[in-house]
Write an enzyme that holds these catalytic residues in place. Structure first.
Site, PDB file in Angstrom:
ATOM      1  N   ASN A  74       7.030  -1.244  13.914  1.00 24.30           N
ATOM      2  CA  ASN A  74       6.245  -0.151  13.330  1.00 24.30           C
ATOM      3  C   ASN A  74       5.269  -0.675  12.296  1.00 24.30           C
ATOM      4  O   ASN A  74       5.553  -1.607  11.559  1.00 24.30           O
ATOM      5  CB  ASN A  74       7.175   0.926  12.742  1.00 24.30           C
ATOM      6  CG  ASN A  74       7.464   0.734  11.268  1.00 24.30           C
ATOM      7  OD1 ASN A  74       6.701   1.139  10.399  1.00 24.30           O
ATOM      8  ND2 ASN A  74       8.586   0.062  10.973  1.00 24.30           N
ATOM      9  N   PHE A 123       3.027   3.559   5.724  1.00 30.53           N
ATOM     10  CA  PHE A 123       3.441   4.537   4.715  1.00 30.53           C
ATOM     11  C   PHE A 123       2.602   5.801   4.706  1.00 30.53           C
ATOM     12  O   PHE A 123       1.983   6.157   3.707  1.00 30.53           O
ATOM     13  CB  PHE A 123       3.530   3.889   3.326  1.00 30.53           C
ATOM     14  CG  PHE A 123       4.416   2.698   3.359  1.00 30.53           C
ATOM     15  CD1 PHE A 123       5.775   2.849   3.554  1.00 30.53           C
ATOM     16  CD2 PHE A 123       3.903   1.421   3.311  1.00 30.53           C
ATOM     17  CE1 PHE A 123       6.598   1.753   3.663  1.00 30.53           C
ATOM     18  CE2 PHE A 123       4.723   0.315   3.420  1.00 30.53           C
ATOM     19  CZ  PHE A 123       6.078   0.483   3.592  1.00 30.53           C
ATOM     20  N   SER A 169       8.396  -9.938   0.883  1.00 27.75           N
ATOM     21  CA  SER A 169       7.964 -11.307   0.606  1.00 27.75           C
ATOM     22  C   SER A 169       6.458 -11.337   0.455  1.00 27.75           C
ATOM     23  O   SER A 169       5.740 -10.726   1.231  1.00 27.75           O
ATOM     24  CB  SER A 169       8.363 -12.204   1.753  1.00 27.75           C
ATOM     25  OG  SER A 169       7.733 -13.441   1.615  1.00 27.75           O
ATOM     26  N   ASN A 183       4.826 -13.746   1.167  1.00 28.61           N
ATOM     27  CA  ASN A 183       4.408 -14.509   2.346  1.00 28.61           C
ATOM     28  C   ASN A 183       3.187 -15.368   2.099  1.00 28.61           C
ATOM     29  O   ASN A 183       2.385 -15.609   2.980  1.00 28.61           O
ATOM     30  CB  ASN A 183       4.101 -13.548   3.506  1.00 28.61           C
ATOM     31  CG  ASN A 183       5.194 -13.637   4.548  1.00 28.61           C
ATOM     32  OD1 ASN A 183       5.960 -14.594   4.547  1.00 28.61           O
ATOM     33  ND2 ASN A 183       5.275 -12.657   5.416  1.00 28.61           N
ATOM     34  N   THR A 184       3.042 -15.793   0.873  1.00 27.72           N
ATOM     35  CA  THR A 184       1.921 -16.661   0.529  1.00 27.72           C
ATOM     36  C   THR A 184       2.477 -17.933  -0.082  1.00 27.72           C
ATOM     37  O   THR A 184       3.016 -17.880  -1.175  1.00 27.72           O
ATOM     38  CB  THR A 184       0.990 -15.986  -0.507  1.00 27.72           C
ATOM     39  OG1 THR A 184       0.831 -14.633  -0.122  1.00 27.72           O
ATOM     40  CG2 THR A 184      -0.341 -16.671  -0.602  1.00 27.72           C
ATOM     41  N   LYS A 213      15.454  -2.639  -2.462  1.00 30.93           N
ATOM     42  CA  LYS A 213      15.508  -2.953  -1.025  1.00 30.93           C
ATOM     43  C   LYS A 213      14.777  -4.256  -0.749  1.00 30.93           C
ATOM     44  O   LYS A 213      13.629  -4.426  -1.158  1.00 30.93           O
ATOM     45  CB  LYS A 213      14.888  -1.815  -0.212  1.00 30.93           C
ATOM     46  CG  LYS A 213      15.025  -2.006   1.295  1.00 30.93           C
ATOM     47  CD  LYS A 213      14.726  -0.723   2.053  1.00 30.93           C
ATOM     48  CE  LYS A 213      14.836  -0.910   3.551  1.00 30.93           C
ATOM     49  NZ  LYS A 213      14.689   0.353   4.287  1.00 30.93           N
ATOM     50  N   ASN A 262      15.194  -4.618   4.952  1.00 29.19           N
ATOM     51  CA  ASN A 262      14.050  -3.959   5.567  1.00 29.19           C
ATOM     52  C   ASN A 262      13.737  -4.614   6.920  1.00 29.19           C
ATOM     53  O   ASN A 262      14.401  -5.560   7.327  1.00 29.19           O
ATOM     54  CB  ASN A 262      12.872  -4.128   4.592  1.00 29.19           C
ATOM     55  CG  ASN A 262      11.645  -3.337   4.974  1.00 29.19           C
ATOM     56  OD1 ASN A 262      11.672  -2.507   5.880  1.00 29.19           O
ATOM     57  ND2 ASN A 262      10.546  -3.600   4.282  1.00 29.19           N
TER      58      ASN A 262
HETATM   59  C1  LIG Z   1       9.740   3.537  12.540  1.00 27.07           C
HETATM   60  C2  LIG Z   1      10.316   2.955  11.292  1.00 27.07           C
HETATM   61  C3  LIG Z   1       9.815   3.325  10.052  1.00 27.07           C
HETATM   62  C4  LIG Z   1      10.344   2.787   8.881  1.00 27.07           C
HETATM   63  N1  LIG Z   1       9.842   3.184   7.681  1.00 27.07           N
HETATM   64  C5  LIG Z   1      10.395   2.720   6.532  1.00 27.07           C
HETATM   65  C6  LIG Z   1       9.934   3.179   5.267  1.00 27.07           C
HETATM   66  O1  LIG Z   1       9.057   4.038   5.169  1.00 27.07           O
HETATM   67  N2  LIG Z   1      10.511   2.645   4.157  1.00 27.07           N
HETATM   68  C7  LIG Z   1      11.510   1.720   4.229  1.00 27.07           C
HETATM   69  O2  LIG Z   1      12.008   1.280   3.201  1.00 27.07           O
HETATM   70  N3  LIG Z   1      11.981   1.280   5.409  1.00 27.07           N
HETATM   71  C8  LIG Z   1      11.444   1.758   6.562  1.00 27.07           C
HETATM   72  N4  LIG Z   1      11.937   1.311   7.771  1.00 27.07           N
HETATM   73  C9  LIG Z   1      12.979   0.267   7.794  1.00 27.07           C
HETATM   74  C10 LIG Z   1      14.380   0.843   7.981  1.00 27.07           C
HETATM   75  O3  LIG Z   1      14.738   1.653   6.882  1.00 27.07           O
HETATM   76  C11 LIG Z   1      15.425  -0.283   8.126  1.00 27.07           C
HETATM   77  O4  LIG Z   1      15.462  -1.042   6.931  1.00 27.07           O
HETATM   78  C12 LIG Z   1      15.114  -1.215   9.284  1.00 27.07           C
HETATM   79  O5  LIG Z   1      14.577  -0.505  10.372  1.00 27.07           O
HETATM   80  C13 LIG Z   1      16.351  -1.979   9.781  1.00 27.07           C
HETATM   81  O6  LIG Z   1      17.342  -1.112  10.290  1.00 27.07           O
HETATM   82  P1  LIG Z   1      17.532  -0.793  11.871  1.00 27.07           P
HETATM   83  O7  LIG Z   1      17.512  -2.095  12.588  1.00 27.07           O
HETATM   84  O8  LIG Z   1      18.811  -0.058  11.976  1.00 27.07           O
HETATM   85  O9  LIG Z   1      16.368   0.065  12.245  1.00 27.07           O
HETATM   86  C14 LIG Z   1      11.407   1.842   8.955  1.00 27.07           C
HETATM   87  C15 LIG Z   1      11.916   1.482  10.211  1.00 27.07           C
HETATM   88  C16 LIG Z   1      11.407   2.023  11.369  1.00 27.07           C
HETATM   89  C17 LIG Z   1      11.978   1.618  12.708  1.00 27.07           C
HETATM   90  C1  LIG Z   2       9.209  -3.393   4.682  1.00 31.86           C
HETATM   91  O1  LIG Z   2       8.683  -4.365   5.568  1.00 31.86           O
HETATM   92  C2  LIG Z   2       7.388  -4.091   6.042  1.00 31.86           C
HETATM   93  C3  LIG Z   2       7.006  -5.222   6.989  1.00 31.86           C
HETATM   94  O2  LIG Z   2       8.085  -5.630   7.750  1.00 31.86           O
HETATM   95  C4  LIG Z   2       6.418  -3.966   4.866  1.00 31.86           C
HETATM   96  O3  LIG Z   2       5.148  -3.608   5.328  1.00 31.86           O
HETATM   97  C5  LIG Z   2       6.921  -2.918   3.889  1.00 31.86           C
HETATM   98  O4  LIG Z   2       6.094  -2.869   2.756  1.00 31.86           O
HETATM   99  C6  LIG Z   2       8.339  -3.231   3.448  1.00 31.86           C
HETATM  100  N1  LIG Z   2       8.855  -2.253   2.503  1.00 31.86           N
HETATM  101  C7  LIG Z   2       9.227  -1.005   2.755  1.00 31.86           C
HETATM  102  C8  LIG Z   2       9.694  -0.172   1.646  1.00 31.86           C
HETATM  103  O5  LIG Z   2       9.209  -0.534   3.854  1.00 31.86           O
HETATM  104  C1  LIG Z   3       6.445   1.560   0.560  1.00 30.69           C
HETATM  105  C2  LIG Z   3       5.985   0.494  -0.355  1.00 30.69           C
HETATM  106  O1  LIG Z   3       5.578   0.767  -1.450  1.00 30.69           O
HETATM  107  N1  LIG Z   3       6.093  -0.758   0.081  1.00 30.69           N
HETATM  108  C3  LIG Z   3       5.742  -1.886  -0.737  1.00 30.69           C
HETATM  109  C4  LIG Z   3       6.885  -2.858  -0.840  1.00 30.69           C
HETATM  110  O2  LIG Z   3       6.541  -3.960  -1.642  1.00 30.69           O
HETATM  111  C5  LIG Z   3       5.386  -4.686  -1.247  1.00 30.69           C
HETATM  112  C6  LIG Z   3       5.145  -5.766  -2.252  1.00 30.69           C
HETATM  113  O3  LIG Z   3       6.322  -6.494  -2.521  1.00 30.69           O
HETATM  114  C7  LIG Z   3       4.190  -3.776  -1.118  1.00 30.69           C
HETATM  115  O4  LIG Z   3       3.105  -4.515  -0.568  1.00 30.69           O
HETATM  116  C8  LIG Z   3       4.521  -2.600  -0.216  1.00 30.69           C
HETATM  117  O5  LIG Z   3       3.438  -1.696  -0.164  1.00 30.69           O
END
Ligand SMILES: Cc1cc2nc3c(=O)[nH]c(=O)nc-3n(C[C@H](O)[C@H](O)[C@H](O)COP(=O)(O)O)c2cc1C
Ligand SMILES: *[C@@H]1O[C@H](CO)[C@@H](O)[C@H](O)[C@H]1NC(C)=O
Ligand SMILES: CC(=O)N[C@H]1CO[C@H](CO)[C@@H](O)[C@@H]1O
Ligand SMILES: *[C@@H]1O[C@H](CO)[C@@H](O)[C@H](O)[C@H]1NC(C)=O
Ligand SMILES: *[C@@H]1O[C@H](CO)[C@@H](O)[C@H](O)[C@H]1NC(C)=O
Ligand SMILES: *[C@@H]1O[C@H](CO)[C@@H](O)[C@H](O)[C@H]1NC(C)=O
Ligand SMILES: *[C@@H]1O[C@H](CO)[C@@H](O)[C@H](O)[C@H]1NC(C)=O
Length: 391
Positions: A143, A147, A209, A211-212, A249, A280
């Protein structure tokens, strides 16, 4: 019967068979039958565009069209979550109910708790579509929603309704995001803590991360310290009696060195959050991936993340001397959940498993987990936490 012609007989057999299948199908939907969902309902859902299927799932959960699961959580699944008792340790991970619309429906499905979000301060659209891809052969999802959020205020309205109109006594957290265009990300998280503190049991901030190469160590540590100090102080300063817990997280893309740095920062009193969510989705693409969509950019979740996540849980459990951990990543079975618990997770979450197996996966994971715990002689989940590391 013998007076019926062969044609009539065949016709009634056909009606009985078709009708029978119809009734059988309906009964199974209403019983949340695991196989039926996995083999019939979810493949039908998968004929839809992934994002449309997600919207449909939210609609169904929001309007409580999924019948309440008839599975009664056994005592062995009871667990403690920051002083609150959960009837089971299987939660819904962030990203499914991004706007906090479907919490009651998701409780009916049988989740022990739900995480709403990520929610950004101001509404934002996220990335262009398509931005969600199924990697069917890999039991994974990529995905890059970017956000999309309706913003703090509208989610607050919805949660206020749930707590103060429906008086919902159920554990949920809010995952806080930052606006893409935000110049001050710390302020976005601080705003989130203030806005959601009256409603949420816990709040989540994230560390991905950078990632840099070269931007690591010191800079990561300094930036993390500033962020944690600000959110911890904001939370501690709240005037309400029951304050929300703070969880951090982590991304699976952090190196071991970065994890060590994070653990070190977490030991400082001013930066002490209450727990970690590990982990994540990943920006990595394991060699093993088979599906067409494997090269789409974004976060990969699901089965390929399973072992990576479990390993990271045990590392963080050790590095933080047993900090409370929410284990997430690639859980499809009770065994997957159990492995994470034994690696140091106190509770678990899943998301991608539900994309492939539908809501019945919740009951399946719970039932299998209960069986495994009892087979090993545990009387509750908490007793098994971190057991793999003590041997
Ligand atoms: C479609 C999708 C959207 C997600 N959106 C978010 C998000 O908005 N914020 C977040 O912290 N994690 C998000 N995640 C990550 C999940 O919360 C979870 O950490 C990750 O998918 C690993 O768990 P799983 O393998 O059971 O899906 C998303 C995952 C998926 C598949
Ligand atoms: C989770 O990981 C994705 C890339 O894998 C990143 O774009 C995102 O900022 C991270 N954090 C959250 C809260 O989803
Ligand atoms: C949803 C959100 O705010 N994700 C942030 C997580 O942290 C990284 C930096 O460590 C940001 O780039 C993401 O936007
Ligand atoms: C789980 O078991 C332990 C020890 O047997 C006990 O101290 C604890 O209170 C139990 N927790 C719950 C939530 O029942
Ligand atoms: C909420 O539910 C828990 C059990 O899940 C119970 O112990 C507690 O008393 C309930 N609180 C209220 C205010 O109803
Ligand atoms: C959110 O985004 C807006 C622009 O989209 C930005 O100006 C602002 O600083 C961000 N933070 C908050 C708390 O609104
Ligand atoms: C918390 O309260 C203290 C004492 O009132 C104050 O000095 C500090 O600035 C506050 N911090 C935040 C982040 O609100």
């Amino acid at each position: 019967m013998s007076s019926l012609s062969l044609k009539q007989k065949l016709k009634s057999i056909a009606i009985l068979t078709v009708g029978g299948y119809g009734v059988f199908a309906l009964v199974n939907v209403f019983k949340c039958n695991e196989k039926f969902y996995k083999q019939v309902v979810m493949p039908l859902m998968h004929r839809l565009d992934p994002e449309k299927a997600h919207e449909l799932a939210i609609f169904i959960a929001k309007h409580r069209l999924i019948p309440k699961s008839s599975y009664k959580d056994p005592a062995v699944l009871k667990c403690n979550f920051f002083g609150k008792q959960l009837s089971n340790p299987v939660g819904l991970a962030a990203g499914f109910d991004k706007h906090g619309e479907a919490i009651i429906g998701l409780r009916d499905v049988g989740f022990g708790f739900v995480e709403v979000g990520s929610v950004t301060p101001n509404p934002q659209l996220g990335n262009d579509k398509p931005r969600l891809f199924r990697l069917k052969e890999d039991k994974a999802v990529v995905n890059r929603y970017g956000f999309n959020s309706i913003g703090h205020d509208r989610v607050v309205e919805s949660l206020d309704d749930i707590r103060n109109v429906h008086h919902l006594n159920y554990t949920f957290g809010v995952n806080l995001g930052k606006n893409k265009s935000s110049a001050d990300s710390i302020n976005d998280y601080v705003e989130g803590v203030k806005k959601f503190a009256p409603f949420a049991d816990y709040l989540v901030i994230n560390v991905s991360s950078p990632n840099t190469p070269g931007l690591r160590a010191l800079q990561t540590k300094v930036a993390l310290e500033a962020l944690l100090k600000a959110v911890v102080e904001t939370r501690n300063n709240l005037s309400q009696v029951t304050k929300p817990y703070l969880l951090l997280k982590l991304a699976p893309d952090l190196s071991y060195e970065e994890c060590k740095d994070i653990a070190e920062v977490l030991k400082k009193k001013s930066c002490k959050v209450d727990g970690l969510i590990v982990c994540n989705s990943t920006v990595e693409r394991p060699e093993s991936l088979q599906s067409d969509h494997k090269s789409e950019s974004g976060g990969l979740s699901g089965l390929p993340l399973n072992d990576v996540s479990t390993k990271m849980i045990s590392e963080m459990h050790k590095l933080t001397d047993g900090m409370m951990i929410v284990g997430v990543g690639g859980i499809f079975s009770g065994k997957d959940a159990y492995n994470k618990i034994k690696a140091g997770a106190s509770v678990v979450q899943l998301y991608t498993g539900m994309v492939y197996e539908g809501p019945p996966i919740v009951t399946k994971v719970k039932r299998e987990l209960a069986e495994l715990l009892m087979a090993d002689g545990y009387t509750n989940v908490t007793e098994a936490v971190g057991k793999d590391l003590q041997q």
